[in-house]
Structure formats: structure tokens, C-alpha cells
Scaffold this motif. Sequence first.
Motif, mmCIF file in Angstrom:
data_model
loop_
_atom_site.group_PDB
_atom_site.id
_atom_site.type_symbol
_atom_site.label_atom_id
_atom_site.label_comp_id
_atom_site.label_asym_id
_atom_site.label_seq_id
_atom_site.Cartn_x
_atom_site.Cartn_y
_atom_site.Cartn_z
ATOM 1 N N LEU A 163 -58.946 -43.499 -12.097
ATOM 2 C CA LEU A 163 -59.074 -44.889 -11.671
ATOM 3 C C LEU A 163 -59.921 -45.634 -12.696
ATOM 4 O O LEU A 163 -60.880 -45.083 -13.236
ATOM 5 C CB LEU A 163 -59.722 -44.994 -10.288
ATOM 6 C CG LEU A 163 -58.940 -44.411 -9.112
ATOM 7 C CD1 LEU A 163 -59.782 -44.469 -7.836
ATOM 8 C CD2 LEU A 163 -57.622 -45.128 -8.910
ATOM 9 N N GLU A 164 -59.578 -46.898 -12.930
ATOM 10 C CA GLU A 164 -60.294 -47.695 -13.923
ATOM 11 C C GLU A 164 -60.772 -49.010 -13.328
ATOM 12 O O GLU A 164 -60.160 -49.573 -12.430
ATOM 13 C CB GLU A 164 -59.396 -48.000 -15.124
ATOM 14 C CG GLU A 164 -58.961 -46.787 -15.920
ATOM 15 C CD GLU A 164 -58.169 -47.199 -17.150
ATOM 16 O OE1 GLU A 164 -58.742 -47.883 -18.020
ATOM 17 O OE2 GLU A 164 -56.983 -46.863 -17.230
ATOM 18 N N ARG A 165 -61.902 -49.472 -13.867
ATOM 19 C CA ARG A 165 -62.489 -50.775 -13.502
ATOM 20 C C ARG A 165 -62.595 -50.933 -11.980
ATOM 21 O O ARG A 165 -62.006 -51.823 -11.370
ATOM 22 C CB ARG A 165 -61.675 -51.911 -14.121
ATOM 23 C CG ARG A 165 -62.407 -53.246 -14.099
ATOM 24 C CD ARG A 165 -61.728 -54.309 -14.920
ATOM 25 N NE ARG A 165 -62.322 -55.613 -14.684
ATOM 26 C CZ ARG A 165 -63.474 -56.041 -15.191
ATOM 27 N NH1 ARG A 165 -64.146 -55.253 -15.984
ATOM 28 N NH2 ARG A 165 -63.949 -57.241 -14.901
ATOM 29 N N ILE A 166 -63.372 -50.057 -11.381
ATOM 30 C CA ILE A 166 -63.620 -50.093 -9.950
ATOM 31 C C ILE A 166 -64.979 -50.749 -9.705
ATOM 32 O O ILE A 166 -65.986 -50.356 -10.302
ATOM 33 C CB ILE A 166 -63.587 -48.674 -9.346
ATOM 34 C CG1 ILE A 166 -62.246 -48.007 -9.647
ATOM 35 C CG2 ILE A 166 -63.836 -48.725 -7.857
ATOM 36 C CD1 ILE A 166 -61.050 -48.730 -9.089
ATOM 37 N N LEU A 167 -65.022 -51.738 -8.820
ATOM 38 C CA LEU A 167 -66.248 -52.481 -8.542
ATOM 39 C C LEU A 167 -67.163 -51.682 -7.614
ATOM 40 O O LEU A 167 -66.723 -51.150 -6.594
ATOM 41 C CB LEU A 167 -65.909 -53.828 -7.894
ATOM 42 C CG LEU A 167 -67.090 -54.695 -7.454
ATOM 43 C CD1 LEU A 167 -67.916 -55.134 -8.654
ATOM 44 C CD2 LEU A 167 -66.608 -55.902 -6.664
ATOM 45 N N VAL A 168 -68.427 -51.598 -7.994
ATOM 46 C CA VAL A 168 -69.435 -50.963 -7.146
ATOM 47 C C VAL A 168 -69.969 -52.014 -6.174
ATOM 48 O O VAL A 168 -70.564 -53.016 -6.587
ATOM 49 C CB VAL A 168 -70.587 -50.377 -7.991
ATOM 50 C CG1 VAL A 168 -71.649 -49.771 -7.089
ATOM 51 C CG2 VAL A 168 -70.061 -49.339 -8.972
ATOM 52 N N LEU A 169 -69.755 -51.784 -4.874
ATOM 53 C CA LEU A 169 -70.226 -52.730 -3.863
ATOM 54 C C LEU A 169 -71.664 -52.453 -3.452
ATOM 55 O O LEU A 169 -72.450 -53.379 -3.241
ATOM 56 C CB LEU A 169 -69.328 -52.662 -2.624
ATOM 57 C CG LEU A 169 -67.892 -53.157 -2.783
ATOM 58 C CD1 LEU A 169 -67.127 -52.963 -1.483
ATOM 59 C CD2 LEU A 169 -67.868 -54.630 -3.188
ATOM 60 N N ALA A 170 -72.007 -51.187 -3.305
ATOM 61 C CA ALA A 170 -73.341 -50.832 -2.835
ATOM 62 C C ALA A 170 -73.703 -49.435 -3.311
ATOM 63 O O ALA A 170 -72.820 -48.615 -3.590
ATOM 64 C CB ALA A 170 -73.408 -50.905 -1.313
ATOM 65 N N VAL A 171 -75.000 -49.185 -3.423
ATOM 66 C CA VAL A 171 -75.516 -47.848 -3.707
ATOM 67 C C VAL A 171 -76.411 -47.477 -2.540
ATOM 68 O O VAL A 171 -77.318 -48.238 -2.174
ATOM 69 C CB VAL A 171 -76.272 -47.793 -5.048
ATOM 70 C CG1 VAL A 171 -75.313 -47.995 -6.200
ATOM 71 C CG2 VAL A 171 -77.368 -48.839 -5.117
ATOM 72 N N ALA A 172 -76.141 -46.313 -1.935
ATOM 73 C CA ALA A 172 -76.809 -45.920 -0.687
ATOM 74 C C ALA A 172 -76.558 -47.025 0.342
ATOM 75 O O ALA A 172 -75.417 -47.364 0.604
ATOM 76 C CB ALA A 172 -78.286 -45.659 -0.925
ATOM 77 N N GLN A 173 -77.609 -47.623 0.889
ATOM 78 C CA GLN A 173 -77.431 -48.729 1.854
ATOM 79 C C GLN A 173 -77.862 -50.064 1.258
ATOM 80 O O GLN A 173 -78.102 -51.024 1.994
ATOM 81 C CB GLN A 173 -78.246 -48.448 3.124
ATOM 82 C CG GLN A 173 -77.634 -47.422 4.050
ATOM 83 C CD GLN A 173 -77.841 -46.003 3.540
ATOM 84 O OE1 GLN A 173 -78.918 -45.668 3.047
ATOM 85 N NE2 GLN A 173 -76.826 -45.187 3.658
ATOM 86 N N GLU A 174 -77.931 -50.169 -0.050
ATOM 87 C CA GLU A 174 -78.357 -51.406 -0.696
ATOM 88 C C GLU A 174 -77.191 -52.041 -1.431
ATOM 89 O O GLU A 174 -76.527 -51.382 -2.233
ATOM 90 C CB GLU A 174 -79.506 -51.127 -1.678
ATOM 91 C CG GLU A 174 -80.757 -50.561 -1.015
ATOM 92 C CD GLU A 174 -81.886 -50.361 -2.011
ATOM 93 O OE1 GLU A 174 -81.766 -50.898 -3.130
ATOM 94 O OE2 GLU A 174 -82.858 -49.679 -1.678
ATOM 95 N N ALA A 175 -76.963 -53.333 -1.143
ATOM 96 C CA ALA A 175 -75.868 -54.057 -1.775
ATOM 97 C C ALA A 175 -76.357 -55.222 -2.623
ATOM 98 O O ALA A 175 -75.559 -56.001 -3.126
ATOM 99 C CB ALA A 175 -74.896 -54.585 -0.706
ATOM 100 N N SER A 176 -77.672 -55.343 -2.805
ATOM 101 C CA SER A 176 -78.225 -56.452 -3.577
ATOM 102 C C SER A 176 -77.916 -56.293 -5.056
ATOM 103 O O SER A 176 -78.048 -55.204 -5.614
ATOM 104 C CB SER A 176 -79.737 -56.534 -3.373
ATOM 105 O OG SER A 176 -80.306 -57.522 -4.214
ATOM 106 N N GLN A 177 -77.504 -57.400 -5.684
ATOM 107 C CA GLN A 177 -77.219 -57.406 -7.112
ATOM 108 C C GLN A 177 -78.370 -57.978 -7.927
ATOM 109 O O GLN A 177 -78.257 -58.126 -9.136
ATOM 110 C CB GLN A 177 -75.947 -58.222 -7.380
ATOM 111 C CG GLN A 177 -74.710 -57.673 -6.699
ATOM 112 C CD GLN A 177 -73.485 -58.512 -6.980
ATOM 113 O OE1 GLN A 177 -73.541 -59.513 -7.693
ATOM 114 N NE2 GLN A 177 -72.363 -58.118 -6.430
ATOM 115 N N ASN A 178 -79.472 -58.300 -7.277
ATOM 116 C CA ASN A 178 -80.586 -58.910 -7.992
ATOM 117 C C ASN A 178 -81.449 -57.877 -8.707
ATOM 118 O O ASN A 178 -82.041 -58.163 -9.736
ATOM 119 C CB ASN A 178 -81.461 -59.705 -7.005
ATOM 120 C CG ASN A 178 -80.701 -60.858 -6.364
ATOM 121 O OD1 ASN A 178 -79.822 -61.439 -6.985
ATOM 122 N ND2 ASN A 178 -81.034 -61.171 -5.125
#
Length: 285
Positions: A163-178
Motif C-alpha cells: 500500500l502507498e501514501r496512506i494517511l496516518v489519522l492517529a497514533v495510540a489515542q492521540e489524533a492531534s497534528q500540532n
Amino acid sequence: MKVSRAGIMIGISCAAALAAVVLASQWMQARTGLGTSRIAVAATDINLGTRLTADMVKLAEWPAGSVPAGAFVDLGKLDTRVTRLAVQRGEPLLESKLALPGATGGLSAVVGEGRRAMTVRVNDVVGVAGFALPGNYVDILVSTQAEKPTGDHADRSVSKLVLERILVLAVAQEASQNDTRPKVVNAVTLEVTPEQAEKLDLARSVGQLSLVLRNQIDMTPATTTGATKQTLLSGAKAAPEATRPGKAGPPAPAARKVETRPGTSARARQCGEVMTASGRITQCY
């Protein structure tokens, strides 16, 4: 009479000057775009998947010629809307950054239309040492064993990008991109299509997954055929056996065949040159 004329001239001059100032001001505003509009902006930092409340938004002056598409001028239209992306304080709230009306918030509001959120287990190595963060794009690599015919004992280990260019929505239970600091976690949630979800589920059941972090703006697809043990070692060749010192002497002189003269024995004689103290002699037998 003279005084009246002077007063009239002064009045005309003042009116002309005032009109010139007004016209110049309007011309400068039109040329430089100094006119402003009031649009909705974030009053504080807002994480993705957050339901907006009145204290999170405010109206702010914005250059009229630079109002972005999808901006809001009425705060009432933002009530209970949910953000799809993280928004910084002072950043305009746009329709493209919000989930559809009626979304309940949370991670489900962040998932794009026609896509799914799927979580895979990772470790510090598989998770690119914690650098795979929400908002990043990754490729999925699987290492497994290829199918082999019955009785074939050759090593069929294979590694392939599935699979290529898959978006990471969250790591563990954190979804903040800041937060851009690396986080070593044990699970990563990815945004995939239904077909990609099937491939990902099969890949994690037949082999070991690895995440490959890629450039955010890199859209070029990979054209690899996968790596096997045979292709990995195809360039290695056995080194020629070195000759040990003292083992090999000078090459022996090649024997030469000498034809017999008429009347001599029918058997051809073999002759060779031999080095002696008195010089080189030829011996035949």
C-alpha cells in the motif's frame, strides 16, 4: 467686494482639496486592497474532531481582497460543527476544514467520505521510531513467505510494498497534528479505502508489517517488484580460490610429439626439454 471674492476662492480651494483627499483615499484603497471584511477565525488552537462552541470562534477583520473561499461571516453557522483538521488560533475557519453538518465529533468525523479508519499494531521499529505522526503519509511494507510447490525447499522469503501514501489519522489515542515530537506507540490508525482495508488485514495476517515514512508532497508511485533472497544476493559471486605461496612451481614444459622417420619404430616418440647444469637438453623416450 474684494473680501467676498477672496472668501469664495478660499472656499472653492478647500472644497477642491477635500474632494482630492477623498478621491485619493478611495483610489489607494482600491489599488492596495485595504478594505476589510469580518470573517470567523479560531479564538484558540482547535484539534481535529472537535465540536465547535461559541468560545472557540470569533469574528476578525480580514483584507476584503484576500478572503479565502469557504469563509464564514456568521458565527451561528459554525455552532456544533466539527473540525476535520487541526486549526491554529487566528486561522480562518473554512468549510473545507469542517465535517459535514450533523457529524457527532471524534475520529469518525475526520475520516474522509468513502474511506475507513483501521488500526494496526506496531513497535518502535515498525512505527518508524515514532516519527509516523497524525497527518503524515506512509507506505505499508509486508515481509512474508511466497507460496512454493510441493517438495520445493528453496527459501521463498519476500518483502513487498503493498500500500502507498496512506494517511496516518492517529497514533495510540492521540489524533492531534500540532505536536511534531516523535511518539513511540503500540498502535497506529490509518485512513484506507475498503479495498485497501482488505489488503492490509490480509498482509498483517500472513507476515510482518513495516511503515515506511514518505515525503508529504511526493505523489510518485513506486514501481518495485519486491525483494527476495535470490534478488538480494544476486550480485554476490564466489571469489576465486587464491593460490597459496610456495604451492605452485613453474609450469612444466609441455611435451611435444615427434614424428618417426621412415624405417624406425612405428610408435611415435615423446620428447621433452630438461634443464641441466651444462644447459638445456632434449630427451626422447
